[in-house]
Scaffold this active site. Structure first.
Site, PDB file in Angstrom:
ATOM      1  N   GLU A   1      46.436  33.769  41.090  1.00  0.00           N
ATOM      2  CA  GLU A   1      45.146  34.279  40.599  1.00  0.00           C
ATOM      3  C   GLU A   1      44.301  34.757  41.771  1.00  0.00           C
ATOM      4  O   GLU A   1      43.088  34.607  41.800  1.00  0.00           O
ATOM      5  CB  GLU A   1      44.411  33.204  39.789  1.00  0.00           C
ATOM      6  CG  GLU A   1      45.018  33.015  38.420  1.00  0.00           C
ATOM      7  CD  GLU A   1      44.303  31.957  37.586  1.00  0.00           C
ATOM      8  OE1 GLU A   1      43.105  31.741  37.775  1.00  0.00           O
ATOM      9  OE2 GLU A   1      44.991  31.357  36.735  1.00  0.00           O
TER      10      GLU A   1
ATOM     11  N   SER B   1      13.728  40.392  53.993  1.00  0.00           N
ATOM     12  CA  SER B   1      13.034  41.559  53.425  1.00  0.00           C
ATOM     13  C   SER B   1      12.757  41.368  51.944  1.00  0.00           C
ATOM     14  O   SER B   1      11.669  41.687  51.458  1.00  0.00           O
ATOM     15  CB  SER B   1      13.898  42.813  53.568  1.00  0.00           C
ATOM     16  OG  SER B   1      13.697  43.365  54.817  1.00  0.00           O
TER      17      SER B   1
ATOM     18  N   THR C   1      41.356  35.969  38.334  1.00  0.00           N
ATOM     19  CA  THR C   1      41.326  35.114  37.142  1.00  0.00           C
ATOM     20  C   THR C   1      40.929  35.900  35.886  1.00  0.00           C
ATOM     21  O   THR C   1      41.525  35.745  34.823  1.00  0.00           O
ATOM     22  CB  THR C   1      40.356  33.931  37.355  1.00  0.00           C
ATOM     23  OG1 THR C   1      40.813  33.195  38.485  1.00  0.00           O
ATOM     24  CG2 THR C   1      40.288  33.026  36.144  1.00  0.00           C
TER      25      THR C   1
ATOM     26  N   CYS D   1      39.512  37.099  43.550  1.00  0.00           N
ATOM     27  CA  CYS D   1      39.862  36.406  42.322  1.00  0.00           C
ATOM     28  C   CYS D   1      40.436  37.373  41.288  1.00  0.00           C
ATOM     29  O   CYS D   1      39.842  38.415  41.034  1.00  0.00           O
ATOM     30  CB  CYS D   1      38.582  35.764  41.789  1.00  0.00           C
ATOM     31  SG  CYS D   1      38.686  35.076  40.169  1.00  0.00           S
TER      32      CYS D   1
ATOM     33  N   ASP E   1      28.895  30.410  43.973  1.00  0.00           N
ATOM     34  CA  ASP E   1      30.123  30.648  44.743  1.00  0.00           C
ATOM     35  C   ASP E   1      30.787  31.949  44.348  1.00  0.00           C
ATOM     36  O   ASP E   1      31.313  32.078  43.253  1.00  0.00           O
ATOM     37  CB  ASP E   1      31.092  29.483  44.508  1.00  0.00           C
ATOM     38  CG  ASP E   1      32.390  29.691  45.273  1.00  0.00           C
ATOM     39  OD1 ASP E   1      32.406  30.463  46.250  1.00  0.00           O
ATOM     40  OD2 ASP E   1      33.398  29.084  44.877  1.00  0.00           O
TER      41      ASP E   1
END
Ligand code: 5GP
Length: 318
Positions: free
Chosen positions: A259, A284, A158, A156, A189
């Site tokens: 972008e 873990s 952006t 990205c 995300d």
């Protein structure tokens, strides 16, 4: 006058999880499976809530086949033909999850308007299904969820192109709080670069974690395989990068900038060992904070702010 919010917003790299008293003796004792019943559609989900991103270099049918063996799922990208989908669905209907995208400001508003899962990150370039898919989707009873998009992915740009962004750890904490108050769910995300980041996203309250870059460069990943000086690489690009836009349009125009980046990732072979590494890392984490189940991880999480998360002596930056 523009407003400055001076409260501190943090990324994964800014924190570590504080170890807590634990009676767990082995990673084997940790259960990473979660079951959700979605607020609006009433659909049920059971699995390990890690999702391969719906990028054409990541969310491939090949990836879906391997990940489903580990109870992970794949948001298959939208660039397969209807015939390819039919063929794949006839062999595996269970491991498909489709979603469409909206941009919105308020998690609560989206959930109250019918969304089950809100995706948290910042940018654009996601799966939007056209009308011609609808009969097929209805036939296969796909779960259509509504997502809020705030990408912070590895591909990205952006933040640099637009100056817009939100540090992912804080975004997840704030959105999870809002969503859970209404029995909604969120996907963190983008932004994970190592198994510890995946654990931090779950610790911050994410119900699902979506991965792009961490799954790039494998045999099952899409993208061209390149050989140079005896070394193998795989092309990995953002879905709004110039490469993707040239492939699928719309092209970069006078008014629309790319972008997304394009990089060559060293070839890593099959994705199975990467998945085992991620799952082993999260298990873990759970043992260190005393969470017998992934569900308990966020309740057992105290983040401590740090100025560095690893000793950099042998890293590339040193
Ligand atoms: P990663 O795990 O690589 O950090 O992030 C993956 C996420 O990045 C994807 O799920 C998607 O939301 C986002 N993404 C993919 N392509 C692009 C792009 O070209 N531009 C932006 N802004 N985000 C992208």
């Amino acid at each position: 006058m523009p407003h400055i919010d001076s409260s501190v917003k943090l990324d994964f790299k800014d924190v570590l999880l504080r170890p807590k008293r634990s009676t767990l003796k082995s990673r084997n004792e940790v259960d990473l499976t979660r079951s959700f019943s979605f607020r609006n559609s009433k659909q049920m989900y059971t699995g390990i809530p890690i999702i391969a991103a719906n990028m054409d270099t990541i969310g491939t049918f090949e990836m879906a086949r391997v990940l489903s063996k580990f109870s992970l799922f794949t948001a298959v990208h939208k660039h397969y033909s209807l015939k390819q989908w039919e063929e794949f669905a006839s062999q595996n209907p269970d491991c498909i999850q489709a979603g469409n995208v909206v941009t919105g400001e308020m998690v609560e508003e989206l959930i109250l308007s019918g969304a089950d899962i809100i995706k948290v990150g910042l940018g654009q370039g996601n799966l939007v299904l056209g009308g011609h898919w609808l009969p097929f989707i209805n036939k296969h009873r796909w779960n259509m969820s509504l997502f809020l998009v705030f990408f912070s992915g590895s591909m990205c740009t952006t933040r640099t192109k637009t100056g817009v962004g939100y540090p992912q750890l804080s975004a997840v904490m704030e959105c999870a709080d809002a969503a859970h108050g209404l029995n909604g769910h969120i996907i963190s995300d983008g932004g994970c670069s190592c198994p510890g980041d995946v654990a931090k996203a779950f610790g911050a309250g994410a119900d699902f974690v979506m991965l792009g870059g961490m799954l790039a460069g494998h045999s099952e990943s899409g993208g061209e395989l390149i050989e140079r000086n005896g070394k193998k690489y795989k092309l990995f690009y953002g879905m709004t990068s110039e490469v993707a836009m040239k492939k699928y349009g719309p092209a970069v125009t006078d008014y629309r900038a790319s972008e997304g980046k394009t990089v060559e990732v060293p070839f890593k072979g099959g994705v199975q060992s990467t998945i085992q590494d991620i799952l082993g890392g999260v298990r873990s984490t759970c043992t260190y904070v005393g969470a017998a189940k992934l569900k308990e991880l966020s309740q057992r999480t105290t983040f401590i702010r740090v100025t560095q998360q690893a000793n950099p002596i042998f890293s590339e930056e040193s």
